[in-house]
Design a protein around this motif. Structure first.
Motif, PDB file in Angstrom:
ATOM      1  N   LEU A   1      -3.905  23.270 -13.688  1.00 10.03           N
ATOM      2  CA  LEU A   1      -3.065  24.205 -12.943  1.00 10.03           C
ATOM      3  C   LEU A   1      -1.781  24.501 -13.707  1.00 10.03           C
ATOM      4  N   LEU A   2      -1.180  23.468 -14.269  1.00 11.35           N
ATOM      5  CA  LEU A   2       0.053  23.630 -15.040  1.00 11.35           C
ATOM      6  C   LEU A   2      -0.167  24.529 -16.252  1.00 11.35           C
ATOM      7  N   ALA A   3      -1.312  24.361 -16.926  1.00 13.75           N
ATOM      8  CA  ALA A   3      -1.619  25.165 -18.111  1.00 13.75           C
ATOM      9  C   ALA A   3      -1.913  26.621 -17.745  1.00 13.75           C
ATOM     10  N   LEU A   4      -2.641  26.828 -16.646  1.00 11.57           N
ATOM     11  CA  LEU A   4      -3.022  28.184 -16.247  1.00 11.57           C
ATOM     12  C   LEU A   4      -1.856  28.968 -15.657  1.00 11.57           C
ATOM     13  N   TYR A   5      -1.060  28.316 -14.809  1.00  9.50           N
ATOM     14  CA  TYR A   5      -0.017  29.024 -14.063  1.00  9.50           C
ATOM     15  C   TYR A   5       1.302  28.251 -14.107  1.00  9.50           C
ATOM     16  N   PRO A   6       1.933  28.155 -15.275  1.00 11.66           N
ATOM     17  CA  PRO A   6       3.173  27.373 -15.369  1.00 11.66           C
ATOM     18  C   PRO A   6       4.292  27.894 -14.469  1.00 11.66           C
ATOM     19  N   GLN A   7       4.266  29.212 -14.163  1.00 10.88           N
ATOM     20  CA  GLN A   7       5.320  29.791 -13.324  1.00 10.88           C
ATOM     21  C   GLN A   7       5.294  29.257 -11.897  1.00 10.88           C
ATOM     22  N   LEU A   8       4.152  28.741 -11.459  1.00 11.46           N
ATOM     23  CA  LEU A   8       4.054  28.206 -10.097  1.00 11.46           C
ATOM     24  C   LEU A   8       5.042  27.070  -9.858  1.00 11.46           C
TER      25      LEU A   8
ATOM     26  N   PRO B   1       7.116  25.263  -3.706  1.00  7.10           N
ATOM     27  CA  PRO B   1       7.512  23.883  -3.371  1.00  7.10           C
ATOM     28  C   PRO B   1       6.402  22.891  -3.704  1.00  7.10           C
ATOM     29  N   LYS B   2       6.807  21.699  -4.100  1.00  7.21           N
ATOM     30  CA  LYS B   2       5.850  20.698  -4.585  1.00  7.21           C
ATOM     31  C   LYS B   2       4.829  20.291  -3.513  1.00  7.21           C
ATOM     32  N   HIS B   3       5.220  20.265  -2.239  1.00  8.53           N
ATOM     33  CA  HIS B   3       4.250  19.868  -1.210  1.00  8.53           C
ATOM     34  C   HIS B   3       3.121  20.904  -1.094  1.00  8.53           C
ATOM     35  N   LEU B   4       3.405  22.178  -1.440  1.00 10.56           N
ATOM     36  CA  LEU B   4       2.356  23.201  -1.415  1.00 10.56           C
ATOM     37  C   LEU B   4       1.432  23.068  -2.622  1.00 10.56           C
ATOM     38  N   ILE B   5       1.984  22.705  -3.766  1.00  9.77           N
ATOM     39  CA  ILE B   5       1.140  22.453  -4.939  1.00  9.77           C
ATOM     40  C   ILE B   5       0.220  21.263  -4.650  1.00  9.77           C
ATOM     41  N   ALA B   6       0.764  20.247  -3.992  1.00 12.12           N
ATOM     42  CA  ALA B   6      -0.052  19.090  -3.607  1.00 12.12           C
ATOM     43  C   ALA B   6      -1.191  19.525  -2.686  1.00 12.12           C
ATOM     44  N   ALA B   7      -0.898  20.399  -1.717  1.00  9.42           N
ATOM     45  CA  ALA B   7      -1.932  20.887  -0.792  1.00  9.42           C
ATOM     46  C   ALA B   7      -2.990  21.703  -1.533  1.00  9.42           C
ATOM     47  N   TYR B   8      -2.587  22.431  -2.560  1.00 13.76           N
ATOM     48  CA  TYR B   8      -3.543  23.201  -3.372  1.00 13.76           C
ATOM     49  C   TYR B   8      -4.470  22.258  -4.150  1.00 13.76           C
ATOM     50  N   LEU B   9      -3.890  21.176  -4.659  1.00 14.40           N
ATOM     51  CA  LEU B   9      -4.670  20.217  -5.448  1.00 14.40           C
ATOM     52  C   LEU B   9      -5.480  19.264  -4.573  1.00 14.40           C
ATOM     53  N   GLY B  10      -5.182  19.247  -3.261  1.00 13.13           N
ATOM     54  CA  GLY B  10      -5.903  18.368  -2.356  1.00 13.13           C
ATOM     55  C   GLY B  10      -5.443  16.927  -2.433  1.00 13.13           C
TER      56      GLY B  10
ATOM     57  N   LYS C   1      -5.300  14.072 -11.924  1.00 11.08           N
ATOM     58  CA  LYS C   1      -4.444  14.330 -13.089  1.00 11.08           C
ATOM     59  C   LYS C   1      -4.966  15.522 -13.888  1.00 11.08           C
ATOM     60  N   LYS C   2      -6.272  15.558 -14.102  1.00 14.51           N
ATOM     61  CA  LYS C   2      -6.868  16.652 -14.870  1.00 14.51           C
ATOM     62  C   LYS C   2      -6.697  17.981 -14.124  1.00 14.51           C
ATOM     63  N   ARG C   3      -6.890  17.987 -12.802  1.00  9.75           N
ATOM     64  CA  ARG C   3      -6.707  19.222 -12.025  1.00  9.75           C
ATOM     65  C   ARG C   3      -5.258  19.693 -12.077  1.00  9.75           C
ATOM     66  N   TYR C   4      -4.351  18.738 -12.018  1.00  2.79           N
ATOM     67  CA  TYR C   4      -2.924  19.045 -12.115  1.00  2.79           C
ATOM     68  C   TYR C   4      -2.601  19.679 -13.474  1.00  2.79           C
ATOM     69  N   GLU C   5      -3.129  19.095 -14.540  1.00  5.13           N
ATOM     70  CA  GLU C   5      -2.868  19.611 -15.893  1.00  5.13           C
ATOM     71  C   GLU C   5      -3.465  21.009 -16.073  1.00  5.13           C
TER      72      GLU C   5
ATOM     73  N   SER D   1       4.027  13.522  -6.944  1.00  4.18           N
ATOM     74  CA  SER D   1       5.281  13.010  -7.512  1.00  4.18           C
ATOM     75  C   SER D   1       5.018  12.043  -8.652  1.00  4.18           C
ATOM     76  N   ARG D   2       3.994  11.206  -8.501  1.00  4.18           N
ATOM     77  CA  ARG D   2       3.639  10.276  -9.581  1.00  4.18           C
ATOM     78  C   ARG D   2       3.157  11.034 -10.820  1.00  4.18           C
ATOM     79  N   LEU D   3       2.403  12.119 -10.599  1.00  5.98           N
ATOM     80  CA  LEU D   3       1.930  12.915 -11.732  1.00  5.98           C
ATOM     81  C   LEU D   3       3.095  13.593 -12.451  1.00  5.98           C
ATOM     82  N   TYR D   4       4.056  14.091 -11.679  1.00 10.90           N
ATOM     83  CA  TYR D   4       5.268  14.680 -12.267  1.00 10.90           C
ATOM     84  C   TYR D   4       5.985  13.649 -13.134  1.00 10.90           C
ATOM     85  N   ALA D   5       6.105  12.442 -12.599  1.00 14.81           N
ATOM     86  CA  ALA D   5       6.848  11.402 -13.313  1.00 14.81           C
ATOM     87  C   ALA D   5       6.157  10.993 -14.617  1.00 14.81           C
ATOM     88  N   SER D   6       4.825  11.127 -14.646  1.00 11.30           N
ATOM     89  CA  SER D   6       4.081  10.696 -15.836  1.00 11.30           C
ATOM     90  C   SER D   6       4.056  11.758 -16.928  1.00 11.30           C
TER      91      SER D   6
END
Length: 198
Positions: free
Chosen positions: A164-171, A176-185, A158-162, A192-197
């Motif tokens: 990334l969102l703060a640093l590069y919101p344009q991403l 595509p979300k599956h590539l963001i997931a691959a970046y976050l590991g 969750k913290k890594r996701y936040e 999807s759960r993080l998006y929903a929260s």
């Protein structure tokens, strides 16, 4: 779009990028720009494949690229997204004169400028300001990699996701979300759960 207009746009973006660190005269910048080769890629096209000889680095004018590795279990790990004014290559292969161990391809259509390793070294030896610029850029890349590694060691998903969102919101509108997931590991489901929260 007219080729001459594209070239003007490429020049201006590169000049503004370099001017943040190194001031060049018009003549010096024209000389620098003459060493870059403009390239156009379509969405999905490959720039570097694992096993390639790597002798260039790439400055992104428009679009988005990804640098990634696929392991023996066919799982993708994304090392970098490269958006406008970002640089990308397989730097281990470029600097060590070895074959590529990663892949780079285009998430979207992309316009990029290619600079060969030999031209970069020549420019650095001829123009001290450019040597300073490339050293500064390399240092920034190292710092970003270190921060990302420390984040993986210390932070939960969750913290890594936040971060990334703060640093590069344009991403989040570009990639595509599956590539963001691959970046976050993480898995696509976890993302999807993080998006929903949020």
């Amino acid at each position: 779009m007219c080729l001459c207009f594209l070239q003007m746009e490429e020049k201006e973006l590169l000049r503004q990028h370099i001017a943040k660190t190194a001031l060049l005269t018009d003549e010096q910048f024209e000389y620098l720009f003459s060493h870059f080769k403009p390239l156009s890629f379509k969405k999905g096209q490959t720039v570097i494949s694992e096993g390639d000889k790597v002798d260039c680095e790439y400055f992104v004018i428009s679009g988005c690229l990804k640098a990634f590795f696929i392991n023996d279990e066919i799982k993708m790990y994304i090392l970098q997204f490269a958006m406008p004014t970002w640089w990308t290559s397989d730097y281990a292969a470029l600097y060590n004169d070895t074959r590529a161990t990663i892949n780079i391809d285009c998430i979207t259509d992309a316009e990029i400028l290619c600079l060969s390793s030999s031209d970069r070294e020549k420019l650095c030896s001829e123009l001290h300001q450019l040597e300073h610029f490339f050293r500064w850029r390399t240092n920034r890349g190292y710092i970003a990699s270190q921060k990302r590694l420390l984040s993986f060691m210390n932070n939960d998903t969750k913290k890594r996701y936040e971060e990334l969102l703060a640093l590069y919101p344009q991403l989040y509108n570009l990639v595509p979300k599956h590539l963001i997931a691959a970046y976050l590991g993480v898995s696509r489901e976890t993302l999807s759960r993080l998006y929903a929260s949020n």
